[in-house]
Design a protein around this motif. Structure first.
Motif: not given
Length: 127
Positions: A42-51
């Motif tokens: 039920g939620k949008e795709r959420e950013f976690v981490i970027y390298r």
């Protein structure tokens, strides 16, 4: 064609740890950056981490800073997301999104800027 495959999800108790893997295969693909996102029902795709592998910078969502880290094994074309101190707000399907080229910092949190995705791996946190 580039294939992306995540694995390593599962059920863990609050405070526990998991290590997710993301393997890239297919045509020659040299990844200079990678991100992980997650999506809860039920939620949008959420950013976690970027390298940014070429520049050396890592960017975190505030909710995971100090708990999640990212690494890679070039020989295995595999990126790892180490998740420690998992909390009740962490359960989701986790997705890996490798990029051939690094991108502007202002774009890294937006999933529409990524071309390659895996099928995701489910992480559940429950006592």
């Amino acid at each position: 064609q580039v294939q992306v495959a995540e694995s390593g999800g599962g059920l863990v108790q609050p405070g526990g740890s998991l290590r997710l893997s993301c393997r890239t295969s297919g045509r020659t693909f040299s990844s200079n950056a990678v991100a992980w996102f997650r999506q809860a029902p039920g939620k949008e795709r959420e950013f976690v981490i970027y390298r940014d592998w070429s520049g050396g910078a890592t960017y975190y969502a505030d909710s995971v800073k100090g708990r999640f880290t990212i690494s890679r094994d070039n020989a295995e074309n595999t990126v790892y997301l180490q998740m420690n101190s998992l909390q009740p707000e962490d359960p989701a399907v986790y997705y890996c999104a490798p990029r051939r080229f690094r991108m502007a910092v202002g774009s890294i949190r937006r999933p529409e800027h990524y071309d390659y995705w895996g099928q995701g791996t489910q992480v559940t946190v429950s006592a």
